[in-house]
Design a protein around this motif. Sequence first.
Motif, mmCIF file in Angstrom:
data_model
loop_
_atom_site.group_PDB
_atom_site.id
_atom_site.type_symbol
_atom_site.label_atom_id
_atom_site.label_comp_id
_atom_site.label_asym_id
_atom_site.label_seq_id
_atom_site.Cartn_x
_atom_site.Cartn_y
_atom_site.Cartn_z
ATOM 1 N N THR A 1 25.542 42.860 34.590
ATOM 2 C CA THR A 1 26.045 41.976 35.669
ATOM 3 C C THR A 1 26.618 40.701 34.835
ATOM 4 O OG1 THR A 1 24.437 42.671 37.110
ATOM 5 C CG2 THR A 1 25.771 40.932 37.846
ATOM 6 N N SER B 1 29.865 41.475 33.021
ATOM 7 C CA SER B 1 30.784 41.831 33.658
ATOM 8 C C SER B 1 31.318 40.326 33.961
ATOM 9 C CB SER B 1 30.607 42.735 34.786
ATOM 10 O OG SER B 1 29.814 42.131 36.049
ATOM 11 N N ILE B 2 30.573 39.427 34.483
ATOM 12 C CA ILE B 2 30.912 38.339 34.681
ATOM 13 C C ILE B 2 31.605 37.586 33.446
ATOM 14 C CG2 ILE B 2 30.161 35.739 35.393
ATOM 15 C CD1 ILE B 2 27.950 37.138 36.993
ATOM 16 N N VAL C 1 33.016 38.907 30.784
ATOM 17 C CA VAL C 1 34.424 39.456 30.764
ATOM 18 C C VAL C 1 35.329 39.124 31.658
ATOM 19 C CG1 VAL C 1 35.400 41.855 30.430
ATOM 20 C CG2 VAL C 1 33.212 41.551 29.430
ATOM 21 N N SER C 2 35.149 39.056 32.902
ATOM 22 C CA SER C 2 35.999 38.861 33.887
ATOM 23 C C SER C 2 36.615 37.470 33.759
ATOM 24 C CB SER C 2 35.278 39.018 35.279
ATOM 25 O OG SER C 2 35.061 40.371 35.554
ATOM 26 N N GLU C 3 35.716 36.630 33.290
ATOM 27 C CA GLU C 3 36.213 35.123 33.158
ATOM 28 C C GLU C 3 37.400 35.059 32.239
ATOM 29 O OE1 GLU C 3 32.698 32.688 32.900
ATOM 30 O OE2 GLU C 3 32.289 32.658 34.871
ATOM 31 N N GLU D 1 40.500 36.621 33.071
ATOM 32 C CA GLU D 1 41.435 35.795 33.884
ATOM 33 C C GLU D 1 42.013 34.901 33.390
ATOM 34 O OE1 GLU D 1 42.116 36.558 37.271
ATOM 35 O OE2 GLU D 1 40.855 38.244 36.607
ATOM 36 N N PHE E 1 34.012 49.812 34.191
ATOM 37 C CA PHE E 1 34.678 48.830 33.244
ATOM 38 C C PHE E 1 35.933 49.513 32.629
ATOM 39 C CE2 PHE E 1 33.171 46.214 29.309
ATOM 40 C CZ PHE E 1 34.254 45.177 29.252
ATOM 41 N N ARG F 1 38.538 49.067 35.149
ATOM 42 C CA ARG F 1 38.891 47.467 35.247
ATOM 43 C C ARG F 1 40.108 47.280 34.400
ATOM 44 N NH1 ARG F 1 41.084 43.966 37.991
ATOM 45 N NH2 ARG F 1 40.901 41.933 37.376
ATOM 46 N N PHE G 1 32.738 33.262 39.368
ATOM 47 C CA PHE G 1 32.305 34.672 39.410
ATOM 48 C C PHE G 1 30.817 34.986 39.845
ATOM 49 C CE2 PHE G 1 36.469 35.478 36.927
ATOM 50 C CZ PHE G 1 37.013 36.093 38.158
ATOM 51 N N ASP G 2 30.034 33.762 39.234
ATOM 52 C CA ASP G 2 28.618 33.901 39.354
ATOM 53 C C ASP G 2 28.182 34.234 40.812
ATOM 54 O OD1 ASP G 2 28.693 33.303 36.938
ATOM 55 O OD2 ASP G 2 28.117 31.047 36.991
ATOM 56 N N LEU H 1 40.226 48.130 42.158
ATOM 57 C CA LEU H 1 39.148 47.299 41.705
ATOM 58 C C LEU H 1 39.664 46.171 41.066
ATOM 59 C CD1 LEU H 1 36.073 48.095 41.480
ATOM 60 C CD2 LEU H 1 36.384 48.330 38.951
ATOM 61 N N ALA I 1 38.671 41.897 39.863
ATOM 62 C CA ALA I 1 37.519 41.326 39.074
ATOM 63 C C ALA I 1 36.197 41.141 39.992
ATOM 64 C CB ALA I 1 37.736 39.963 38.647
ATOM 65 N N PHE J 1 34.812 44.486 40.255
ATOM 66 C CA PHE J 1 34.011 44.946 38.992
ATOM 67 C C PHE J 1 32.723 44.420 38.825
ATOM 68 C CE2 PHE J 1 34.095 43.817 34.230
ATOM 69 C CZ PHE J 1 33.426 44.703 33.813
ATOM 70 N N ILE J 2 32.479 43.172 39.143
ATOM 71 C CA ILE J 2 31.201 42.296 39.133
ATOM 72 C C ILE J 2 30.100 43.095 40.214
ATOM 73 C CG2 ILE J 2 29.979 40.129 39.148
ATOM 74 C CD1 ILE J 2 32.539 38.918 38.082
ATOM 75 N N THR K 1 29.153 46.423 39.315
ATOM 76 C CA THR K 1 28.047 46.354 38.388
ATOM 77 C C THR K 1 26.838 45.831 38.651
ATOM 78 O OG1 THR K 1 29.936 45.778 36.659
ATOM 79 C CG2 THR K 1 27.445 45.606 35.855
ATOM 80 N N ARG K 2 26.910 44.883 39.554
ATOM 81 C CA ARG K 2 25.532 44.256 40.130
ATOM 82 C C ARG K 2 24.750 45.307 40.895
ATOM 83 N NH1 ARG K 2 27.055 41.239 44.333
ATOM 84 N NH2 ARG K 2 26.364 43.172 45.362
ATOM 85 N N MET L 1 23.226 47.965 38.848
ATOM 86 C CA MET L 1 21.937 47.347 38.317
ATOM 87 C C MET L 1 20.751 47.469 39.292
ATOM 88 S SD MET L 1 22.501 46.788 35.050
ATOM 89 C CE MET L 1 20.951 45.638 34.550
#
Lengths: 215, 205
Positions: A105, A108-109, A111-113, A116, A151, A154, B94-95, B180, B182, B185-186, B189-190, B193
Amino acid sequence: MYDVSEIELLEPVEELEPGTSILVSGPPMTGKRKLVFQILAEGGKRNENSIVVTSDRSADSVLDDYSSYHENLDRVAVVDCSGSQGPERTDTDKVGYVSSPADLTGISIQVSEFMEEFRKTDMKLRVAVISVSTLLMYLDIETIFRFLHVFTSRIQNVGALGVFVIDSTSIEYQTLSTIKQPFDGVVEFRDNDEEPPELRVTGLTPQPTEWRHAD
Amino acid sequence: MILDEDGSVPDLKLMVVDDEPNVTDTYCIWLEDEYDVVPTYGGKEALEKLDNTVDVILLDRRMPEMTGDEVLEEIQERKEDPQVIMVTAVKPDFDIIGLGCDDYLVKPISKHELFDTIKNVVRLGKYSGELQEYYTLISKKAALESEKPMEYLDGNEEYQELKSRIDTLEENIKVASQSLDAEGFIATTRDLMDDRHSYQRGRTR
Protein backbone atom coordinates in the motif's frame (compact mmCIF):
# COMPACT_ATOMS: atom_id res chain seq x y z
CA MET A 1 6.13 5.36 -28.49
CA TYR A 2 9.06 4.55 -26.21
CA ASP A 3 12.31 4.47 -28.12
CA VAL A 4 14.59 1.53 -27.25
CA SER A 5 16.38 1.34 -30.60
CA GLU A 6 19.80 2.11 -29.08
CA ILE A 7 19.62 -0.89 -26.72
CA GLU A 8 21.38 -3.84 -28.33
CA LEU A 9 20.07 -6.30 -25.76
CA LEU A 10 16.51 -5.66 -26.93
CA GLU A 11 17.14 -6.12 -30.66
CA PRO A 12 15.19 -6.29 -32.89
CA VAL A 13 12.73 -4.27 -30.79
CA GLU A 14 12.97 -0.60 -31.75
CA GLU A 15 10.13 0.93 -29.82
CA LEU A 16 7.49 0.00 -27.29
CA GLU A 17 3.92 1.18 -27.14
CA PRO A 18 2.79 3.39 -24.25
CA GLY A 19 1.26 1.20 -21.56
CA THR A 20 3.61 -1.76 -22.16
CA SER A 21 5.04 -3.64 -19.18
CA ILE A 22 7.89 -6.11 -19.51
CA LEU A 23 9.36 -8.64 -17.11
CA VAL A 24 13.12 -9.12 -17.07
CA SER A 25 13.91 -12.53 -15.62
CA GLY A 26 17.07 -14.54 -15.13
CA PRO A 27 19.69 -15.79 -12.65
CA PRO A 28 21.87 -13.33 -10.70
CA MET A 29 24.74 -11.60 -12.54
CA THR A 30 23.41 -12.13 -16.04
CA GLY A 31 22.77 -8.49 -16.93
CA LYS A 32 19.16 -7.87 -15.87
CA ARG A 33 19.96 -4.77 -13.87
CA LYS A 34 22.13 -3.35 -16.62
CA LEU A 35 19.28 -3.74 -19.10
CA VAL A 36 16.86 -1.94 -16.79
CA PHE A 37 19.17 1.03 -16.35
CA GLN A 38 19.77 1.16 -20.10
CA ILE A 39 16.02 1.33 -20.67
CA LEU A 40 15.62 4.10 -18.08
CA ALA A 41 18.62 6.04 -19.35
CA GLU A 42 17.32 5.98 -22.93
CA GLY A 43 14.28 7.77 -21.51
CA GLY A 44 16.46 10.21 -19.60
CA LYS A 45 18.26 11.16 -22.83
CA ARG A 46 14.87 12.03 -24.33
CA ASN A 47 13.78 14.14 -21.34
CA GLU A 48 11.41 11.45 -20.18
CA ASN A 49 10.76 10.80 -16.49
CA SER A 50 11.68 7.70 -14.49
CA ILE A 51 10.40 6.16 -11.29
CA VAL A 52 12.44 3.35 -9.76
CA VAL A 53 10.96 1.19 -7.02
CA THR A 54 13.90 -0.37 -5.21
CA SER A 55 13.50 -3.14 -2.68
CA ASP A 56 16.99 -4.57 -2.48
CA ARG A 57 19.27 -1.54 -2.53
CA SER A 58 19.12 1.98 -1.15
CA ALA A 59 17.89 4.96 -3.13
CA ASP A 60 21.40 6.43 -3.13
CA SER A 61 22.79 3.31 -4.71
CA VAL A 62 20.05 3.38 -7.38
CA LEU A 63 20.76 7.03 -8.23
CA ASP A 64 24.45 6.21 -8.33
CA ASP A 65 23.86 3.34 -10.77
CA TYR A 66 21.53 5.44 -12.90
CA SER A 67 24.08 8.24 -13.17
CA SER A 68 26.63 5.93 -14.75
CA TYR A 69 24.23 5.51 -17.69
CA HIS A 70 22.86 9.04 -17.79
CA GLU A 71 24.28 11.89 -15.70
CA ASN A 72 21.23 14.09 -15.34
CA LEU A 73 19.14 12.95 -12.39
CA ASP A 74 16.53 15.73 -12.58
CA ARG A 75 13.84 13.49 -13.92
CA VAL A 76 14.42 10.45 -11.75
CA ALA A 77 12.39 9.62 -8.66
CA VAL A 78 13.03 6.66 -6.38
CA VAL A 79 10.63 4.79 -4.13
CA ASP A 80 12.90 3.11 -1.61
CA CYS A 81 11.26 0.24 0.27
CA SER A 82 14.54 -1.52 1.02
CA GLY A 83 14.40 -0.42 4.65
CA SER A 84 18.11 0.34 4.42
CA GLN A 85 17.71 3.94 5.58
CA GLY A 86 15.85 3.17 8.79
CA PRO A 87 12.20 3.91 9.40
CA GLU A 88 12.59 7.62 10.18
CA ARG A 89 14.10 8.78 6.93
CA THR A 90 12.01 11.65 5.58
CA ASP A 91 10.87 11.89 2.00
CA THR A 92 12.52 14.36 -0.34
CA ASP A 93 11.46 15.79 -3.70
CA LYS A 94 12.93 12.83 -5.47
CA VAL A 95 12.96 10.00 -2.96
CA GLY A 96 9.98 8.52 -1.15
CA TYR A 97 10.55 5.99 1.60
CA VAL A 98 8.37 3.01 2.40
CA SER A 99 9.10 1.10 5.60
CA SER A 100 9.40 -2.38 4.07
CA PRO A 101 8.97 -4.35 0.81
CA ALA A 102 5.91 -5.91 2.49
CA ASP A 103 4.10 -2.55 2.52
CA LEU A 104 2.57 -2.65 -0.95
CA THR A 105 0.00 0.00 0.00
CA GLY A 106 2.85 2.35 0.90
CA ILE A 107 4.55 1.58 -2.42
CA SER A 108 1.32 2.29 -4.35
CA ILE A 109 0.92 5.64 -2.56
CA GLN A 110 4.49 6.79 -3.25
CA VAL A 111 4.37 5.64 -6.87
CA SER A 112 1.05 7.45 -7.38
CA GLU A 113 2.43 10.66 -5.92
CA PHE A 114 5.40 10.67 -8.29
CA MET A 115 3.18 9.69 -11.21
CA GLU A 116 0.89 12.65 -10.54
CA GLU A 117 3.89 14.95 -10.15
CA PHE A 118 5.41 13.78 -13.42
CA ARG A 119 2.13 13.89 -15.30
CA LYS A 120 2.10 17.65 -14.76
CA THR A 121 5.25 17.86 -16.90
CA ASP A 122 3.42 16.12 -19.72
CA MET A 123 6.50 14.02 -20.51
CA LYS A 124 6.65 10.27 -20.92
CA LEU A 125 7.38 8.03 -17.95
CA ARG A 126 9.38 4.83 -17.51
CA VAL A 127 8.80 2.84 -14.31
CA ALA A 128 11.16 0.15 -13.00
CA VAL A 129 10.68 -2.30 -10.13
CA ILE A 130 13.90 -3.85 -8.81
CA SER A 131 13.02 -6.40 -7.81
CA VAL A 132 9.90 -8.53 -7.64
CA SER A 133 11.98 -11.32 -6.01
CA THR A 134 12.44 -9.27 -2.85
CA LEU A 135 8.68 -8.67 -2.63
CA LEU A 136 8.19 -12.44 -2.90
CA MET A 137 10.46 -13.00 0.08
CA TYR A 138 7.99 -11.03 2.19
CA LEU A 139 4.64 -11.82 0.63
CA ASP A 140 2.83 -14.78 -0.85
CA ILE A 141 2.52 -15.33 -4.57
CA GLU A 142 -1.20 -14.55 -4.71
CA THR A 143 -0.69 -11.13 -3.16
CA ILE A 144 2.21 -10.34 -5.49
CA PHE A 145 0.33 -11.60 -8.53
CA ARG A 146 -2.64 -9.37 -7.79
CA PHE A 147 -0.36 -6.42 -7.06
CA LEU A 148 1.50 -6.84 -10.36
CA HIS A 149 -1.84 -6.98 -12.14
CA VAL A 150 -3.01 -3.73 -10.61
CA PHE A 151 0.37 -2.03 -11.01
CA THR A 152 0.72 -2.92 -14.70
CA SER A 153 -2.89 -1.80 -15.29
CA ARG A 154 -2.08 1.55 -13.76
CA ILE A 155 1.05 1.79 -15.93
CA GLN A 156 -1.12 1.05 -18.93
CA ASN A 157 -3.69 3.70 -18.01
CA VAL A 158 -1.09 6.45 -17.69
CA GLY A 159 0.64 5.31 -20.89
CA ALA A 160 3.93 4.66 -19.13
CA LEU A 161 6.52 1.94 -19.82
CA GLY A 162 7.01 -0.63 -17.06
CA VAL A 163 10.09 -2.80 -16.48
CA PHE A 164 10.01 -5.35 -13.65
CA VAL A 165 12.97 -7.50 -12.61
CA ILE A 166 12.84 -10.98 -11.13
CA ASP A 167 15.56 -13.42 -10.14
CA SER A 168 14.42 -16.66 -11.76
CA THR A 169 16.50 -18.82 -9.43
CA SER A 170 14.63 -17.58 -6.37
CA ILE A 171 11.30 -19.12 -7.36
CA GLU A 172 9.82 -22.27 -8.80
CA TYR A 173 9.19 -22.58 -12.51
CA GLN A 174 5.42 -22.66 -12.05
CA THR A 175 5.48 -19.52 -9.91
CA LEU A 176 7.45 -17.75 -12.60
CA SER A 177 4.96 -18.66 -15.30
CA THR A 178 2.14 -17.27 -13.13
CA ILE A 179 4.12 -14.09 -12.44
CA LYS A 180 4.66 -13.56 -16.19
CA GLN A 181 0.95 -13.40 -16.82
CA PRO A 182 0.24 -9.67 -16.37
CA PHE A 183 3.15 -8.68 -18.63
CA ASP A 184 3.12 -7.89 -22.33
CA GLY A 185 6.59 -9.26 -22.90
CA VAL A 186 9.46 -11.04 -21.19
CA VAL A 187 13.20 -10.69 -21.55
CA GLU A 188 14.75 -13.93 -20.29
CA PHE A 189 18.38 -14.31 -19.38
CA ARG A 190 20.03 -17.69 -18.73
CA ASP A 191 23.46 -18.92 -17.68
CA ASN A 192 25.53 -20.60 -20.32
CA ASP A 193 28.43 -22.49 -18.68
CA GLU A 194 31.74 -20.91 -19.66
CA GLU A 195 30.19 -18.66 -22.26
CA PRO A 196 28.57 -15.28 -21.63
CA PRO A 197 24.92 -15.46 -20.51
CA GLU A 198 22.25 -15.74 -23.16
CA LEU A 199 18.94 -13.97 -23.61
CA ARG A 200 15.78 -14.05 -25.63
CA VAL A 201 12.82 -11.72 -26.01
CA THR A 202 9.24 -12.99 -26.05
CA GLY A 203 5.97 -11.16 -26.56
CA LEU A 204 7.44 -7.97 -27.99
CA THR A 205 8.06 -9.27 -31.50
CA PRO A 206 5.74 -11.39 -33.68
CA GLN A 207 7.90 -14.45 -32.90
CA PRO A 208 10.13 -14.97 -29.84
CA THR A 209 13.77 -14.26 -30.68
CA GLU A 210 16.33 -17.08 -30.67
CA TRP A 211 18.61 -17.45 -27.64
CA ARG A 212 21.69 -15.31 -28.20
CA HIS A 213 24.72 -13.99 -26.29
CA ALA A 214 23.84 -11.19 -23.91
CA ASP A 215 27.09 -9.26 -24.00
CA MET B 1 -21.65 -8.07 -6.15
CA ILE B 2 -23.50 -8.66 -9.39
CA LEU B 3 -24.21 -5.82 -11.78
CA ASP B 4 -27.33 -5.67 -13.91
CA GLU B 5 -26.84 -5.92 -17.62
CA ASP B 6 -27.13 -2.18 -18.12
CA GLY B 7 -24.27 -1.72 -15.63
CA SER B 8 -26.46 -0.29 -12.86
CA VAL B 9 -26.27 -1.63 -9.36
CA PRO B 10 -29.31 -3.46 -8.04
CA ASP B 11 -30.40 -3.25 -4.41
CA LEU B 12 -27.40 -1.33 -3.24
CA LYS B 13 -27.63 -0.06 0.31
CA LEU B 14 -26.00 3.25 1.04
CA MET B 15 -25.39 4.92 4.39
CA VAL B 16 -24.99 8.69 4.51
CA VAL B 17 -23.13 10.24 7.45
CA ASP B 18 -23.05 14.01 7.98
CA ASP B 19 -23.54 16.03 11.15
CA GLU B 20 -25.50 18.68 9.26
CA PRO B 21 -28.99 17.25 8.88
CA ASN B 22 -29.84 19.20 5.74
CA VAL B 23 -26.70 17.86 4.03
CA THR B 24 -27.49 14.26 4.91
CA ASP B 25 -31.08 14.76 3.81
CA THR B 26 -30.11 16.36 0.51
CA TYR B 27 -27.85 13.46 -0.41
CA CYS B 28 -30.53 11.01 0.61
CA ILE B 29 -33.15 12.72 -1.57
CA TRP B 30 -30.77 12.48 -4.53
CA LEU B 31 -29.94 8.87 -3.88
CA GLU B 32 -33.23 7.31 -2.82
CA ASP B 33 -34.55 6.92 -6.35
CA GLU B 34 -31.82 4.46 -7.19
CA TYR B 35 -30.63 3.07 -3.91
CA ASP B 36 -31.77 1.92 -0.54
CA VAL B 37 -30.53 4.76 1.74
CA VAL B 38 -29.84 4.97 5.47
CA PRO B 39 -29.54 8.58 6.71
CA THR B 40 -27.41 9.16 9.84
CA TYR B 41 -26.37 12.39 11.55
CA GLY B 42 -23.14 11.52 13.29
CA GLY B 43 -20.34 8.95 13.54
CA LYS B 44 -21.71 7.18 16.60
CA GLU B 45 -25.14 6.76 15.07
CA ALA B 46 -23.55 5.49 11.85
CA LEU B 47 -21.50 2.86 13.67
CA GLU B 48 -24.57 1.74 15.60
CA LYS B 49 -26.60 1.33 12.44
CA LEU B 50 -23.82 -0.22 10.38
CA ASP B 51 -24.32 -3.88 9.60
CA ASN B 52 -23.22 -6.10 6.77
CA THR B 53 -26.17 -5.14 4.58
CA VAL B 54 -24.58 -1.71 3.98
CA ASP B 55 -22.57 -1.68 0.75
CA VAL B 56 -21.30 1.89 0.58
CA ILE B 57 -20.86 4.65 3.17
CA LEU B 58 -20.72 8.30 2.26
CA LEU B 59 -18.78 9.70 5.20
CA ASP B 60 -18.21 13.36 6.06
CA ARG B 61 -14.66 13.87 7.26
CA ARG B 62 -15.12 16.87 9.52
CA MET B 63 -17.70 16.19 12.19
CA PRO B 64 -17.59 17.56 15.76
CA GLU B 65 -18.54 14.54 17.83
CA MET B 66 -16.50 11.91 16.02
CA THR B 67 -14.44 12.66 12.91
CA GLY B 68 -14.70 10.74 9.66
CA ASP B 69 -11.17 9.42 10.20
CA GLU B 70 -12.18 8.00 13.58
CA VAL B 71 -15.26 6.37 12.09
CA LEU B 72 -13.13 4.93 9.30
CA GLU B 73 -10.64 3.55 11.78
CA GLU B 74 -13.38 1.77 13.67
CA ILE B 75 -14.91 0.39 10.48
CA GLN B 76 -11.50 -1.07 9.58
CA GLU B 77 -11.50 -3.08 12.78
CA ARG B 78 -14.98 -4.46 12.39
CA LYS B 79 -16.12 -7.43 10.39
CA GLU B 80 -18.39 -5.41 8.11
CA ASP B 81 -16.61 -4.46 4.95
CA PRO B 82 -18.46 -1.59 3.30
CA GLN B 83 -16.82 0.62 0.73
CA VAL B 84 -16.20 4.09 2.02
CA ILE B 85 -16.36 7.39 0.17
CA MET B 86 -14.94 10.20 2.28
CA VAL B 87 -16.39 13.69 1.82
CA THR B 88 -13.83 16.38 2.54
CA ALA B 89 -13.58 20.16 2.43
CA VAL B 90 -10.12 20.16 0.79
CA LYS B 91 -8.48 17.72 -1.60
CA PRO B 92 -6.74 15.12 0.61
CA ASP B 93 -3.40 13.31 0.13
CA PHE B 94 -3.30 9.81 -1.30
CA ASP B 95 -2.61 8.70 2.28
CA ILE B 96 -6.32 8.89 2.96
CA ILE B 97 -6.87 5.93 0.62
CA GLY B 98 -4.19 4.01 2.51
CA LEU B 99 -6.21 4.59 5.69
CA GLY B 100 -9.09 2.64 4.31
CA CYS B 101 -11.43 4.74 2.23
CA ASP B 102 -11.97 3.73 -1.38
CA ASP B 103 -12.44 7.14 -2.88
CA TYR B 104 -13.21 10.69 -1.84
CA LEU B 105 -15.30 13.64 -2.90
CA VAL B 106 -14.41 17.28 -2.36
CA LYS B 107 -17.22 19.62 -1.28
CA PRO B 108 -19.39 20.95 -2.74
CA ILE B 109 -20.55 17.76 -4.40
CA SER B 110 -22.80 17.67 -7.44
CA LYS B 111 -25.41 14.99 -7.86
CA HIS B 112 -23.64 13.81 -10.97
CA GLU B 113 -20.28 13.45 -9.20
CA LEU B 114 -21.90 11.57 -6.36
CA PHE B 115 -23.48 8.98 -8.64
CA ASP B 116 -20.27 8.64 -10.64
CA THR B 117 -18.17 8.03 -7.57
CA ILE B 118 -20.59 5.47 -6.15
CA LYS B 119 -20.54 3.56 -9.43
CA ASN B 120 -16.77 3.80 -9.47
CA VAL B 121 -16.22 2.31 -6.01
CA VAL B 122 -18.70 -0.47 -6.69
CA ARG B 123 -16.86 -1.29 -9.91
CA LEU B 124 -13.57 -1.22 -8.01
CA GLY B 125 -14.87 -3.66 -5.40
CA LYS B 126 -16.03 -5.99 -8.11
CA TYR B 127 -12.68 -5.73 -9.90
CA SER B 128 -10.82 -6.56 -6.72
CA GLY B 129 -13.00 -9.60 -6.05
CA GLU B 130 -12.66 -10.84 -9.60
CA LEU B 131 -8.90 -10.47 -9.51
CA GLN B 132 -8.83 -12.68 -6.44
CA GLU B 133 -11.06 -15.32 -8.04
CA TYR B 134 -8.98 -15.14 -11.21
CA TYR B 135 -5.80 -16.02 -9.33
CA THR B 136 -7.50 -18.94 -7.58
CA LEU B 137 -8.77 -20.32 -10.88
CA ILE B 138 -5.56 -19.98 -12.86
CA SER B 139 -3.66 -21.74 -10.06
CA LYS B 140 -6.23 -24.52 -10.13
CA LYS B 141 -5.93 -24.76 -13.91
CA ALA B 142 -2.11 -24.90 -13.77
CA ALA B 143 -2.30 -27.65 -11.13
CA LEU B 144 -4.69 -29.72 -13.24
CA GLU B 145 -2.49 -29.27 -16.28
CA SER B 146 0.57 -30.51 -14.43
CA GLU B 147 -1.28 -33.55 -13.02
CA LYS B 148 -3.36 -34.80 -15.93
CA PRO B 149 -2.57 -35.40 -19.60
CA MET B 150 -4.07 -32.96 -22.10
CA GLU B 151 -6.16 -35.70 -23.80
CA TYR B 152 -7.87 -36.32 -20.49
CA LEU B 153 -8.46 -32.62 -19.80
CA ASP B 154 -9.93 -31.98 -23.24
CA GLY B 155 -12.83 -34.25 -22.41
CA ASN B 156 -13.11 -33.19 -18.76
CA GLU B 157 -16.16 -31.07 -17.99
CA GLU B 158 -14.75 -29.47 -14.85
CA TYR B 159 -11.62 -28.38 -16.70
CA GLN B 160 -13.63 -26.94 -19.60
CA GLU B 161 -15.87 -25.00 -17.21
CA LEU B 162 -12.80 -23.68 -15.43
CA LYS B 163 -11.37 -22.48 -18.72
CA SER B 164 -14.52 -20.69 -19.76
CA ARG B 165 -14.87 -19.01 -16.33
CA ILE B 166 -11.25 -17.84 -16.62
CA ASP B 167 -11.98 -16.36 -20.07
CA THR B 168 -14.97 -14.45 -18.70
CA LEU B 169 -13.00 -13.15 -15.74
CA GLU B 170 -10.12 -12.11 -17.97
CA GLU B 171 -12.48 -10.04 -20.10
CA ASN B 172 -14.16 -8.42 -17.05
CA ILE B 173 -10.83 -7.63 -15.41
CA LYS B 174 -9.51 -6.10 -18.59
CA VAL B 175 -12.51 -3.81 -18.94
CA ALA B 176 -12.52 -2.84 -15.25
CA SER B 177 -8.79 -2.15 -15.13
CA GLN B 178 -9.12 0.39 -17.91
CA SER B 179 -10.79 2.82 -15.55
CA LEU B 180 -8.31 2.30 -12.72
CA ASP B 181 -7.20 5.74 -11.51
CA ALA B 182 -4.57 6.60 -8.88
CA GLU B 183 -7.10 6.25 -6.06
CA GLY B 184 -8.27 2.93 -7.49
CA PHE B 185 -4.70 1.66 -7.72
CA ILE B 186 -4.07 2.42 -4.06
CA ALA B 187 -7.47 1.18 -2.86
CA THR B 188 -7.14 -2.12 -4.73
CA THR B 189 -3.61 -2.60 -3.38
CA ARG B 190 -4.81 -1.91 0.16
CA ASP B 191 -7.63 -4.33 -0.41
CA LEU B 192 -5.37 -7.19 -1.47
CA MET B 193 -3.15 -6.53 1.55
CA ASP B 194 -6.25 -6.67 3.79
CA ASP B 195 -7.24 -10.02 2.28
CA ARG B 196 -3.82 -11.34 3.08
CA HIS B 197 -4.14 -10.32 6.71
CA SER B 198 -7.52 -11.94 7.09
CA TYR B 199 -6.16 -15.08 5.44
CA GLN B 200 -3.28 -15.21 7.91
CA ARG B 201 -5.60 -14.65 10.84
CA GLY B 202 -7.78 -17.48 9.58
CA ARG B 203 -4.82 -19.78 9.27
CA THR B 204 -3.44 -19.25 12.76
CA ARG B 205 -6.84 -19.55 14.43
